[in-house]
Enzyme design. Structure first.
Site: not given
Ligand code: SAM
Ligand code: DTB
Ligand code: SF4
Length: 323
Positions: A63, A67, A70, A107, A138, A198, A270
């Site tokens: 990506c 973030c 992430c 989802c 979702c 959501c 959730r």
């Molecule tokens: N890339 C898209 C976005 O950012 O909107 C969708 C996928 S992104 C992984 C969805 C959500 O996962 C993020 O907004 C964040 O709130 C959650 N998330 C990602 N990494 C995480 C982590 N290490 N711990 C908790 N939540 C996480």
């Molecule tokens: C949300 O709020 N939490 C989920 C879902 N929406 C997409 C994602 C959590 C991701 C946790 C880190 C991972 O497994 O990569």
């Molecule tokens: Fe990309 Fe992760 Fe950020 Fe979603 S949360 S935009 S997958 S870096």
């Protein structure tokens, strides 16, 4: 013409009033707060029913966004490879298996800044096929451009997940490649297309209690508030900038859930990422504080989630039933 719904601005007076209220609630003695949350919960929901959603990463890694939490960002070195999009049949098989295990919502997540037109086509096909299985659908695909929410709706999408993640003033410490307003814009598109929203956030990223109040206030200020509110505990992944952040005390996590329940009485709250690292007694307290939804299935997107057998045993121990 459809009426355009404008979401509350991050700094509006209603949001500030909600923030003051959220902060006062967070400051209550734990028992008083949880009692209040459970009371509100019982007025709006069956306290023993928990909705279950299963996640699948349909496009993992690589990506361009930064973030800080992430593991899928190409800018971090968390060891998550950039993979191609999953084929349709694999997605449908996984959704069918999730349904058989008792999930009601599926989802699909993609590690994109947002979908390009050619990215969206195969996702629309996935939504159509998953919907046919009788599951709620979702997607979480990042920022949406004009018209994309409508395309998803027409394919049969029920919910779109897009998180605010944290309070506006802490946001810049975590993400620099898109701003808070970008997120609000996408949420407005989702709402105007008639999709269910959501939207939640992550706690345990080093934010203050006041900033947790700020996040909940932003969510509660949406009009209407999101139907689903995922509260994630940061999953610390080695190689991401937020790895090594001081862990949030468990009681503070439960408090955050309780305040979300009180300020968004009819939303599904959730208990989301972070359950693998969370004692089951703490999860039970989250349910007592008004959480009534979980991610169900061994994997979140790239990290682990409790095993299904373990969650089934937890439900049995607490007398919980699946919604
Ligand atoms: N890339 C898209 C976005 O950012 O909107 C969708 C996928 S992104 C992984 C969805 C959500 O996962 C993020 O907004 C964040 O709130 C959650 N998330 C990602 N990494 C995480 C982590 N290490 N711990 C908790 N939540 C996480
Ligand atoms: C949300 O709020 N939490 C989920 C879902 N929406 C997409 C994602 C959590 C991701 C946790 C880190 C991972 O497994 O990569
Ligand atoms: Fe990309 Fe992760 Fe950020 Fe979603 S949360 S935009 S997958 S870096």
């Amino acid at each position: 013409m459809d009426q355009i719904v404008h979401l509350a601005t991050p700094t509006g007076s209603r949001t500030q009033a909600l923030r003051d209220r959220a902060r006062a609630l967070l400051d209550l003695p734990f028992n008083d707060l949880v009692f209040q949350a459970q009371t509100v919960h019982r007025e709006n929901f069956d306290p023993n029913r928990i909705q279950r959603s299963t996640l699948l990463s349909i496009k993992t890694g690589g990506c361009p966004e930064d973030c800080g939490y992430c593991p899928q960002s190409a800018r971090h070195s968390a060891g998550v490879e950039n993979e191609a999009m999953l084929p349709l049949d694999e997605v449908v098989r996984t959704a069918q298996a999730a349904k058989e295990k008792g999930a009601t919502r599926f989802c699909m997540g993609a590690a994109w800044r947002g979908p390009k037109a050619r990215d969206l086509e195969p996702v629309l096909e996935m939504v159509r096929e998953v919907k046919k299985l009788g599951l709620e659908t979702c997607c979480t695909l990042g920022m949406l451009k004009e018209g994309q929410a409508e395309q998803l709706r027409d394919a049969g999408l029920d919910y779109y997940n897009h998180n605010l993640d944290t309070a506006p003033e802490f946001y810049g410490e975590v993400i620099t490649t898109r701003d808070y307003q970008d997120r609000l814009d996408t949420l407005e598109r989702v709402r105007n297309a008639g999709l269910s929203v959501c939207c939640g956030g992550i706690v345990g990223m080093g934010e203050s209690r006041d900033q947790r109040a700020g996040l909940i206030a932003q969510l509660a200020a949406m009009d209407p508030p999101p139907e689903s509110v995922p509260i994630n505990q940061l999953v610390q992944v080695e190689g991401t900038p937020l790895a090594g952040t001081e862990a949030l005390p468990w009681a503070e996590f439960v408090r955050t859930i309780a305040v979300a329940r009180i300020l968004m009485p009819t939303s599904f709250v959730r208990l989301s990422a972070g359950r693998t690292q969370m004692h089951e007694a703490v999860q039970a307290l989250c349910f007592l504080a008004g959480a009534n939804s979980i991610f169900y299935g061994e994997k979140l997107l790239t990290t682990g989630n409790p095993e299904v057998a373990r969650d089934d045993a937890l439900f049995a121990a607490l007398g919980l039933t699946a919604a």
